[in-house]
Scaffold this motif. Structure first.
Motif, PDB file in Angstrom:
ATOM      1  N   SER A 187      42.562 -13.871  -1.255  1.00 38.26           N
ATOM      2  CA  SER A 187      43.384 -13.817  -0.040  1.00 38.26           C
ATOM      3  C   SER A 187      44.371 -14.971   0.015  1.00 38.26           C
ATOM      4  O   SER A 187      45.466 -14.841   0.568  1.00 38.26           O
ATOM      5  N   ALA A 188      43.993 -16.122  -0.570  1.00 36.42           N
ATOM      6  CA  ALA A 188      44.911 -17.261  -0.637  1.00 36.42           C
ATOM      7  C   ALA A 188      45.934 -17.084  -1.747  1.00 36.42           C
ATOM      8  O   ALA A 188      47.110 -17.433  -1.596  1.00 36.42           O
ATOM      9  N   ALA A 189      45.496 -16.527  -2.877  1.00 32.95           N
ATOM     10  CA  ALA A 189      46.397 -16.373  -4.024  1.00 32.95           C
ATOM     11  C   ALA A 189      47.503 -15.358  -3.755  1.00 32.95           C
ATOM     12  O   ALA A 189      48.591 -15.458  -4.332  1.00 32.95           O
ATOM     13  N   LEU A 190      47.252 -14.377  -2.900  1.00 31.04           N
ATOM     14  CA  LEU A 190      48.248 -13.338  -2.603  1.00 31.04           C
ATOM     15  C   LEU A 190      49.126 -13.691  -1.418  1.00 31.04           C
ATOM     16  O   LEU A 190      49.824 -12.825  -0.888  1.00 31.04           O
ATOM     17  N   LEU A 297      42.654  -4.463   4.095  1.00 30.68           N
ATOM     18  CA  LEU A 297      43.634  -5.284   4.807  1.00 30.68           C
ATOM     19  C   LEU A 297      44.293  -6.331   3.920  1.00 30.68           C
ATOM     20  O   LEU A 297      45.477  -6.620   4.090  1.00 30.68           O
ATOM     21  N   VAL A 298      43.541  -6.916   2.995  1.00 26.38           N
ATOM     22  CA  VAL A 298      44.127  -7.961   2.155  1.00 26.38           C
ATOM     23  C   VAL A 298      44.912  -7.333   1.002  1.00 26.38           C
ATOM     24  O   VAL A 298      46.104  -7.616   0.823  1.00 26.38           O
ATOM     25  N   ILE A 299      44.246  -6.478   0.222  1.00 28.29           N
ATOM     26  CA  ILE A 299      44.917  -5.898  -0.951  1.00 28.29           C
ATOM     27  C   ILE A 299      45.829  -4.741  -0.548  1.00 28.29           C
ATOM     28  O   ILE A 299      47.042  -4.767  -0.795  1.00 28.29           O
ATOM     29  N   ASP A 415      34.277 -18.624   3.379  1.00 26.34           N
ATOM     30  CA  ASP A 415      33.877 -17.303   3.877  1.00 26.34           C
ATOM     31  C   ASP A 415      34.951 -16.711   4.786  1.00 26.34           C
ATOM     32  O   ASP A 415      34.667 -15.821   5.583  1.00 26.34           O
ATOM     33  N   SER A 416      36.182 -17.203   4.664  1.00 25.89           N
ATOM     34  CA  SER A 416      37.278 -16.732   5.507  1.00 25.89           C
ATOM     35  C   SER A 416      38.307 -15.986   4.664  1.00 25.89           C
ATOM     36  O   SER A 416      38.448 -16.240   3.465  1.00 25.89           O
ATOM     37  N   LEU A 417      39.041 -15.084   5.302  1.00 27.62           N
ATOM     38  CA  LEU A 417      40.092 -14.317   4.641  1.00 27.62           C
ATOM     39  C   LEU A 417      41.380 -14.431   5.441  1.00 27.62           C
ATOM     40  O   LEU A 417      41.356 -14.426   6.675  1.00 27.62           O
TER      41      LEU A 417
END
Length: 811
Positions: A187-190, A297-299, A415-417
């Motif tokens: 989630s951080a890398a994207l 939601l992330v990808i 543990d967060s997104l």
């Protein structure tokens, strides 16, 4: 292309254009016994993991709320104002019509009645004050949601088209499951940021002996390289596409008009990126609601946004209305900044010169203190130490640690997104005119939807309520940093750094570790140095909620500890700001004091109301009228957050069973105030199985039910109907909370384990200290330790050994 994908995706972040993963997966129960009231669900679809148990009353909805809060109506805002006025008037009415009247009508009532009346008034006043602060913060949130206008995507693309400031994402991790850390790192890398570096701060012991722990640690260490390698393919394609466009544009000249020939390659680049994300989503393993959120939601959320851009470009091509070359370049740059991310892993415990304090704050501090410098690794008797390289000094590559500096830091719990545009929107806020003194900005985290357990659902509901309150506190300038995620201006934490020398090494503390709520204390420190904080009024971050009572006890006991210790720092800040002629609003002070100390007075106040049989003359319907706006407003907020209005009763019962936990945290703060000792940071367990709760914390809720029933019977006998209703309500809600959130069978197991732990005495093992006597032969001497430490004890031992040898006639 995969099936069931559409060409016109939604960009609101709430709908998926691919089949939604199963939402029936839940955390499994432990070997200590199944949760009461569980029901087995149907088999999950292939590839999503085994069937799991799901509780009755768990959350069926897995679709998250909208990123942007709905605009509140004028009616809702007006009702909020009425609620505030009603609460204040009801409290004043109670004082006049009950307390003052009883004192006036009974001048000889006696000392006991006067003491009861005074204590009851104090309790009611503090509880009413907390309710009033809830309504005030909520009202501020409504104003912010009404006035917020989302920054358009085009403005973000323009702002970051030639952006050169860097951001470093710091992910502190200790004993986390690799799958949990992996999702956070992805989630951080994207994130759509042009110059971003993600650093996993592993705090596990570097050389564990347990093979299972070693295997988990090795898997976690490999994550950074695994993700960076996976990003290489789309990053290379995006960079090549941008270079090809710039080369073609340079050939046409600087004043070249818009050309529709630029659009097909751009559409193809976006198509390639979207397909890559969708293929990644198809291969992800979905075992629970958090995995579903990560995929959907992330990808897929990012993939949908890219396809929405493709749709707009297709429309422009059909209409032969082509965007300007600068705009086309911005769209290429956006693809590059999505995938061009560097990742690495850092372990502070591998270096003897860094602090090894067992808490998250010092894990962050250790890395921040290294930023912006090159360090030489040097082997000494105690391990590896880091020494700064002087200008012009050279060293071998393997012996050098180069830690780049950055303008911004993003701290992110493991543990967060984060949603895709968290960084660009928050950094854009920091770089907007007038925001130069904002030190920290964040979106207070929300809960993952689709909670498989009742306790996770109600704890998540309280988390979503806190999100609203933190947004409202920003309206009144009373923002607190909530540590799960935050974008920090690095110059701000450099302003509050404290430096000390420990064992000959310089230890820098940017984020205080005196309490386990280090983010709250750092908020006060930043305010003292003239910095402000701001919460961004959108939902862009999510964090895990403990799925069982044992895990929740660990988390809430930590939250309840430390607020009282920070209050003196707040007073010092207020004095300093007044000395500088800075305006300090009274409502800001009230909100800050309530945030830090309300757990203390609410817990003790509720304890008094439960335990002491107050005189019926002190009870009045006006007290319930003063509390009614608070409960009605909370019910409305819960419904707006996708929960149920009736959850106000579940949250009340939830707080009853957590009463001993909150009291333990407050008492620990008082103990720490007297002893001055640091309290070790206790990590919230994140396991699939149930975490056993301490037996005492399970027993006390049962005692609350028993005592409430006893009070109910006694009050009915003496016809003290007000107290009887209150006692009966407490007994019913606490009993329901025990069954729903702890479980009857789990209670028996946990209390039995508590008795066993109390009875069990570990065998005393005689401590064998390592001998400090220097060996008689030079061949056995640890010459490196002697030269490095030069300890006096070694000198004494050497002298003693020399004396013994001399008395024995040995030369």
């Amino acid at each position: 292309m995969s099936k069931n994908r559409t060409t016109v995706p939604s960009s609101d972040g709430n709908r998926s254009d691919r089949p939604s993963p199963a939402t029936e997966d839940t955390a499994s129960t432990s070997a200590q016994g199944a949760r009461s009231g569980d029901v087995l669900t149907a088999e999950s679809p292939a590839g999503t993991g085994p069937a799991r148990r799901r509780q009755w009353g768990a959350e069926r909805r897995s679709e998250p709320l909208s990123i942007v809060h709905p605009t509140p109506s004028s009616r809702k805002i007006a009702l909020g104002r009425i609620a505030i006025v009603t609460t204040v008037l009801a409290w004043l009415t109670y004082i006049i019509t009950t307390i003052v009247r009883e004192f006036a009508n009974n001048p000889n009532a006696g000392f006991r009645f006067q003491l009861e009346a005074t204590s009851y008034l104090i309790v009611v006043t503090f509880l009413t004050f907390s309710a009033l602060m809830y309504l005030l913060a909520r009202q501020g949130a409504l104003y912010r949601f009404r006035d917020h206008r989302r920054v358009p995507r085009g403005e973000l693309d323009r702002h970051f088209a030639d952006h050169h400031e860097a951001i470093t994402v710091l992910v502190p991790s200790y004993a986390e499951e690799p799958a949990v850390v992996r999702a956070t790192l992805w989630s951080a890398a994207l994130q759509e940021f042009p110059n971003i570096r993600v650093v996993l701060l592993l705090d596990d012991p570097p050389h564990p002996k347990d093979p299972v722990i070693r295997q988990r640690l090795d898997a976690t260490r490999a994550l950074s390289l695994e993700i960076e390698s996976a990003l290489l393919e789309p990053s290379t394609r995006a960079t090549a596409a941008l270079a090809a466009f710039e080369e073609a544009l340079a050939g046409r000249g600087a004043d070249a008009p818009p050309s529709c020939a630029d659009l097909p390659p751009l559409i193809a680049a976006y198509e390639s990126a979207a397909v890559w994300l969708e293929d990644m989503a198809d291969t992800e393993r979905v075992e629970d609601h958090v995995d579903e959120f990560f995929v959907d939601l992330v990808i897929m959320g990012l993939a949908r946004e890219l396809r929405l851009t493709m749709y707009a470009l297709d429309a422009a091509l059909v209409q032969e209305q082509c965007p300007e070359p600068d705009r086309v370049r911005e769209l290429y740059v956006r693809l590059v900044r999505i995938f061009n991310t560097r990742l690495e892993t850092f372990e502070r415990k591998a270096y003897a010169s860094l602090s090894h304090e067992a808490n998250k704050a010092m894990n962050l501090n250790a890395y921040i203190s290294l930023m912006g410098q090159r360090w030489r690794k040097e082997q000494v008797a105690t391990g590896t130490v880091l020494r700064p390289l002087a200008d012009g000094e050279t060293a071998d590559g393997d012996d050098v640690l180069d830690v780049p500096d950055s303008t911004y830091l993003l701290t992110l719990d493991a543990d967060s997104l984060l949603l895709r545009d968290y960084c660009v929107r928050l950094v854009h806020l920091l770089e907007s005119p007038g925001n130069e003194r904002i030190a920290v900005t964040q979106t207070p985290y929300s809960s993952f939807r689709g909670a498989p357990t009742r306790i996770e659902r109600v704890a998540g509901a309280s988390t979503d309520i806190q999100h609203i309150l933190h947004q409202g506190m920003t309206y009144y300038g009373a923002t607190f940093w909530v540590g799960a995620n935050a974008v920090i201006r690095k110059t701000a934490v450099e302003d509050i750094v404290e430096v000390e020398n420990v064992g000959g090494f310089e230890i820098k503390t940017y984020i205080q570790d005196r309490t386990v709520i280090e983010d709250t204390e750092s908020s006060v420190d930043l305010g003292t140095h003239g910095w402000t904080l701001m919460n961004y009024p959108e939902r862009l971050s999510y964090s895990a909620t403990p799925p069982d009572f044992g895990s929740l006890v660990v988390q809430r006991r930590r939250w309840a500890n430390g607020g009282l210790l920070i209050l003196p720092k707040l007073w010092n800040q207020l004095r300093r700001r007044r000395h500088l002629r800075e305006q300090v609003l009274f409502r800001e002070v009230l909100l800050r004091v309530n945030y830090m100390a309300s757990i203390a007075w609410a817990s003790f106040g509720l304890l008094f109301l439960l335990a002491y049989p107050y005189d019926s003359r002190l009870l009045s319907p006006v007290v319930f009228l003063a509390a009614a706006p608070y409960f009605l407003a909370m019910g409305s907020d819960l419904r707006d957050c996708g929960h149920r209005f009736s959850d106000i009763f579940r949250i009340y019962g939830f707080n009853l069973v957590l009463l001993p936990v909150n009291l333990a945290g407050v008492l620990k703060s008082i103990q720490q105030a007297f002893t001055g000792e640091k309290i070790p940071f206790v990590r919230t367990p994140k396991v699939k199985d149930r975490t056993a709760a301490p037996g005492l914390y399970v027993l006390i809720p049962y005692l609350i039910v028993a005592f409430s029933l006893l009070t109910l019977a006694r009050d009915v006998m003496v016809q003290n109907w007000g107290n009887a209703v209150f006692a009966g309500l407490n007994a019913m809600l606490a009993a329901g909370a025990i069954r729903a959130y702890i479980g009857i069978s789990n209670s028996v197991v946990d209390m039995w384990l508590g008795v066993l732990n109390w009875l069990y005495v570990a065998p005393r093992v005689k401590k064998v200290e390592e001998s400090k006597v220097i060996p008689k032969t030079a061949a056995d001497a640890d010459w490196e330790a002697i030269l490095y430490h030069g300890d006096r004890r070694l000198n004494r031992d050497l002298r003693s050994d020399h004396d013994r040898r001399r008395r024995a006639g040995i030369r």
